[in-house]
Write a protein that holds these residues in place. Structure first.
Motif, PDB file in Angstrom:
ATOM      1  N   TRP A 297       0.845  -1.193   0.000  1.00 41.33           N
ATOM      2  CA  TRP A 297       0.000   0.000   0.000  1.00 41.33           C
ATOM      3  C   TRP A 297       0.887   1.252   0.000  1.00 41.33           C
ATOM      4  N   GLU A 298       0.530   2.210  -0.816  1.00 40.05           N
ATOM      5  CA  GLU A 298       1.300   3.438  -1.006  1.00 40.05           C
ATOM      6  C   GLU A 298       0.411   4.635  -0.691  1.00 40.05           C
ATOM      7  N   GLY A 299       0.931   5.547   0.103  1.00 39.08           N
ATOM      8  CA  GLY A 299       0.177   6.753   0.437  1.00 39.08           C
ATOM      9  C   GLY A 299       0.946   7.618   1.412  1.00 39.08           C
ATOM     10  N   ASN A 300       0.595   8.902   1.438  1.00 40.06           N
ATOM     11  CA  ASN A 300       1.228   9.848   2.356  1.00 40.06           C
ATOM     12  C   ASN A 300       2.740   9.902   2.147  1.00 40.06           C
ATOM     13  N   GLY A 301       3.191   9.716   0.880  1.00 36.65           N
ATOM     14  CA  GLY A 301       4.609   9.791   0.559  1.00 36.65           C
ATOM     15  C   GLY A 301       5.406   8.584   0.982  1.00 36.65           C
ATOM     16  N   ALA A 302       4.772   7.493   1.348  1.00 38.31           N
ATOM     17  CA  ALA A 302       5.494   6.307   1.799  1.00 38.31           C
ATOM     18  C   ALA A 302       4.874   5.067   1.158  1.00 38.31           C
ATOM     19  N   THR A 328      -2.877   6.339   8.107  1.00 39.54           N
ATOM     20  CA  THR A 328      -3.089   7.750   8.451  1.00 39.54           C
ATOM     21  C   THR A 328      -4.457   8.181   7.960  1.00 39.54           C
ATOM     22  N   PRO A 329      -5.216   8.900   8.780  1.00 41.82           N
ATOM     23  CA  PRO A 329      -6.547   9.339   8.326  1.00 41.82           C
ATOM     24  C   PRO A 329      -6.455  10.261   7.111  1.00 41.82           C
ATOM     25  N   THR A 334      -3.002   3.605  -2.490  1.00 39.66           N
ATOM     26  CA  THR A 334      -3.039   2.718  -3.661  1.00 39.66           C
ATOM     27  C   THR A 334      -2.563   1.348  -3.204  1.00 39.66           C
ATOM     28  N   ILE A 335      -3.362   0.295  -3.491  1.00 41.75           N
ATOM     29  CA  ILE A 335      -3.096  -1.043  -2.951  1.00 41.75           C
ATOM     30  C   ILE A 335      -2.885  -2.009  -4.111  1.00 41.75           C
TER      31      ILE A 335
END
Length: 750
Positions: A297-302, A328-329, A334-335
């Motif tokens: 899973w990709e999100g919040n720059g990580a 993170t709320p 992206t999974i």
């Protein structure tokens, strides 16, 4: 005779005779001998020889004979040696006869690599040579006598294809799509040329899928078909072409799942910090046994990944599920799902994109209190590190220390200006963010507002006169609640002259005696506060500091008086009671000293001589401290009277004019102007001491008068003279003045 000399003999005689031996008509010898050897001749050359007998008066020529020198070895190399064709195993050569054959050329020798070929032609092909070899061929001409010098020509034979294949072909499979191939190099003597490259052909299902050309004896083969059989063909090549080949087989390893093993996410359930993911079982070629899944899973720059085995994910018929936590709320995630085999990870399927729900934000960051124009401040901050949603507003507040907020407001900006603070007061500023998920924690800062000017003046301002030039000033600070900061100094203003001092005593010195001074005091923090009410006091009386300034000295109302005007002393240092004067005539007669007890600025002194120059000095008087200093002397005249007669009149006569000169009266009595009359007719008026009577008749007697006058008027003509004009020459005469005085009149020479 040889190839380069010949011996000639001839008959001798019993009488004296001189013999001359000629070679080709050129004298070679002259003497009495009957034998001579001619040297340095060219081999295989015909020469003409004859002998001349020289008697006393005649010369007798003998018969001519022709001789040919013997042959020798050629003297030079064959000319223009060239190669016309070079192959891998032969060369064709051509040349020409030497420039100096020294005989009949019977043949040529061709020497190379220990071999000698003898030919009797000038064109020859050497055969049986070795390919790609450097040869040097020496070509020499020879006669029956022997061989001459040789000319060398160097060349390299052409290349041929190698005659042997590479040996010891070794294959090391390194992955499912690559292998390392090694072999032994072809021996140089088997290459028959310079190696251009080794060519490795990779064949799969009867088609060449890769061709590698290299001069090394190893090659990396890539892009092979996974888990498949391949055939390798290897041969060496030169510019002469490819040589025979060696072959080997290659079988690639198994690999991670193929492109058709992708897995798509089919179910998503979302909260603020978790996502429940579901996906179907994979299909297609996995290139191995399924050992698990990797979920990313990709999100919040990580980006995060975890490998799942059948113990860490749930299987529900044809559906697999996994709960992702610790998210993170309000972040877009992206999974991806990928299969795992013992060889690796499969390709990513279609991603699932979702957003976690909003939550309360963290506290705003970089919260700062910035001083503006006192006592205003600016609160500024940056968004929370974790907004956890959409920030709807920021709530900020200001509170006095240890009390509830007295100001609270909201804003969507990252800074606000507060302009309702008090000077030099302790406050607490706070701010927190509000999002769709709720209110976050508070970020607070304690601060003290800026100092400002005191809002009340110093108290109890008092002045005490110490003497004529100083006063003492005392005061007390402003009330505590009106100081608005730390009082650093006080601004004491005395008649607009300001001095910064400490609390709460100041002595002002260097003042002017007998002068009113206005005093004000203001307290100073970072800025100056309001002034106190003005306190006025007067310094004590002192001695007069300077003299009056005399403005004018001149005639009074009559011609026996002197009028004076002046300005009082600039430093009276007390009340002026009157003035003293010193009046001195210019002729140093007795001076006059007078005083007046009145504070006036002009005075007229009478009973003086008329039109007399007087020097005047004066001083001011003070009752308690005496007189001040006297001023510098200033001069002027008393009133005028009419002048006396002029002196020393002289005349000079000419045919039609007379010139006159004189000296001023004994008592000028003011600025003078002169009047001249000739026989009662005015001639000139002015200040000059010379004049002229013009337009006169020759040899005529004339009466001439001169007088002086000033602003008071004039007296009757007091000086007169009689003169006769000249006829043609002037004479000197003595004439009488009406008063009885004698003057000399020059009338020229007789």
């Amino acid at each position: 005779m040889s190839s380069n000399h010949v011996t000639v003999t001839w008959t001798s005689y019993d009488f004296p005779v001189t013999y001359e031996l000629r070679l080709n008509d050129s004298t070679k010898y002259k003497g009495e001998a009957t034998e001579y050897t001619i040297e340095d001749l060219q081999p295989f050359t015909t020469y003409k020889i004859h002998v001349v007998l020289h008697l006393k008066r005649v010369a007798i020529h003998g018969d001519e004979i022709f001789v040919e020198t013997e042959q020798s070895v050629p003297g030079t190399v064959p000319r223009n040696v060239v190669k016309t064709e070079v192959t891998s195993r032969s060369v064709s050569l051509e040349w020409e006869e030497p420039d100096t054959p020294n005989g009949i050329i019977t043949g040529y020798s061709l020497s190379y690599m220990g071999s000698i070929k003898q030919v009797n032609v000038t064109k020859y092909t050497l055969r049986g040579l070795i390919p790609n070899t450097v040869y040097t061929v020496a070509i020499a001409a020879y006669t029956v006598i022997g061989s001459g010098p040789s000319e060398e020509i160097t060349f390299r034979t052409a290349e041929e294809a190698p005659r042997a294949a590479p040996k010891w072909l070794y294959v090391n499979v390194t992955s499912s799509t690559s292998a390392t191939v090694k072999w032994a190099e072809v021996a140089p003597h088997d290459l028959h040329g310079n190696l251009t490259s080794y060519t490795l052909l990779v064949i799969h299902d009867g088609q060449v899928i890769s061709e590698i050309n290299t001069k090394e004896t190893t090659a990396e083969v890539n892009n092979l078909h996974k888990f498949s059989h391949h055939r390798l063909v290897l041969f060496a090549g030169t510019s002469g072409g490819p040589g025979p080949n060696s072959t080997a087989g290659l079988f690639t390893q198994s690999d991670m799942p193929g492109n058709n093993s992708a897995v798509d996410v089919t179910m998503i359930e979302v909260s603020t910090r978790t996502i429940d993911v579901g996906w179907m079982k994979p299909g297609g070629n996995l290139n191995g046994n399924l050992t698990g899944f990797m979920i990313t899973w990709e999100g919040n720059g990580a980006s995060e990944s975890i490998n799942l085995t059948n113990e860490t994910y749930k299987e529900d018929k044809e559906l697999y599920r996994y709960l992702i936590t610790g998210l993170t709320p309000y972040v877009n995630y992206t999974i991806y799902i990928q299969v795992l085999t013992i060889k690796g990870i499969g390709v990513k399927g279609e991603p699932a994109i979702t957003t976690t729900l909003q939550d309360a934000p963290t506290e705003p960051t970089d919260f700062m209190v910035t001083n503006l124009k006192s006592p205003n401040i600016m609160l500024s901050w940056q968004p929370p590190n974790m907004t956890n949603g959409i920030i709807q507003e920021y709530v900020y507040s200001i509170a006095l220390a240890d009390s509830s907020p007295y100001l609270m407001n909201t804003t969507t900006q990252l800074s606000v200006v507060i302009d309702t603070l008090r000077f030099y007061t302790n406050y607490i500023a706070s701010v927190y963010a509000v999002s769709g998920g709720g209110s976050g924690p508070v970020n607070s800062r304690s601060f003290t507002s800026q100092e400002g000017p005191p809002s009340s003046p110093p108290q109890n301002v008092m002045t005490t006169v110490r003497n004529s030039r100083s006063i003492t000033i005392t005061w007390s600070p402003p009330p505590v609640n009106a100081r608005n900061g730390v009082i650093r100094s006080y601004n004491v203003t005395v008649n607009e002259r300001s001095t910064r001092v400490d609390c709460c005593l100041h002595m002002e010195t260097g003042l002017t005696p007998y002068t009113n001074y206005s005093v004000r005091v203001a307290a100073v923090t970072t800025e100056q506060g309001v002034f106190s009410d003005t306190v006025t006091n007067q310094t004590n009386i002192a001695a007069i500091g300077d003299a009056p300034m005399i403005l004018s000295v001149g005639p009074g109302a009559d011609n026996m008086s002197l009028r004076l005007s002046w300005k009082p002393p600039s430093k009276p240092n007390g009340p002026i009671n009157g003035y003293r004067f010193k009046i001195e005539p210019y002729n140093n007669t007795e001076s006059v000293e007078i005083s007046i007890e009145s504070n006036v600025e002009e005075y007229t002194h009478t009973d003086l001589a008329h039109f007399t120059f007087y020097n005047v000095s004066m001083a001011a008087m003070s009752g308690d401290f005496g007189d001040g200093p006297y001023s510098p002397y200033v001069g002027g005249y008393s009133g005028e009277t009419a002048p006396t007669q002029v002196k020393s009149v002289k005349l000079k006569s000419y045919a039609n004019f007379i010139t006159i000169s004189w000296q001023p009266p004994e008592y000028p009595i003011g600025p003078l102007t002169y009047s001249l009359q000739c026989d009662g007719h005015p001639q000139q008026n002015g200040t000059s001491l010379m004049g002229r009577c013009t337009n006169l008749n020759p040899d005529t007697l004339y009466s001439i008068m001169v007088r002086a006058y000033n602003s008071e008027g004039t007296r009757p003509y007091r000086v007169g003279a009689v003169s006769r004009t000249d006829i043609s020459t002037a004479c000197e005469n003595k004439i009488s003045i009406n008063t009885g005085d004698k003057v000399t009149v020059s009338l020229g020479k007789c």
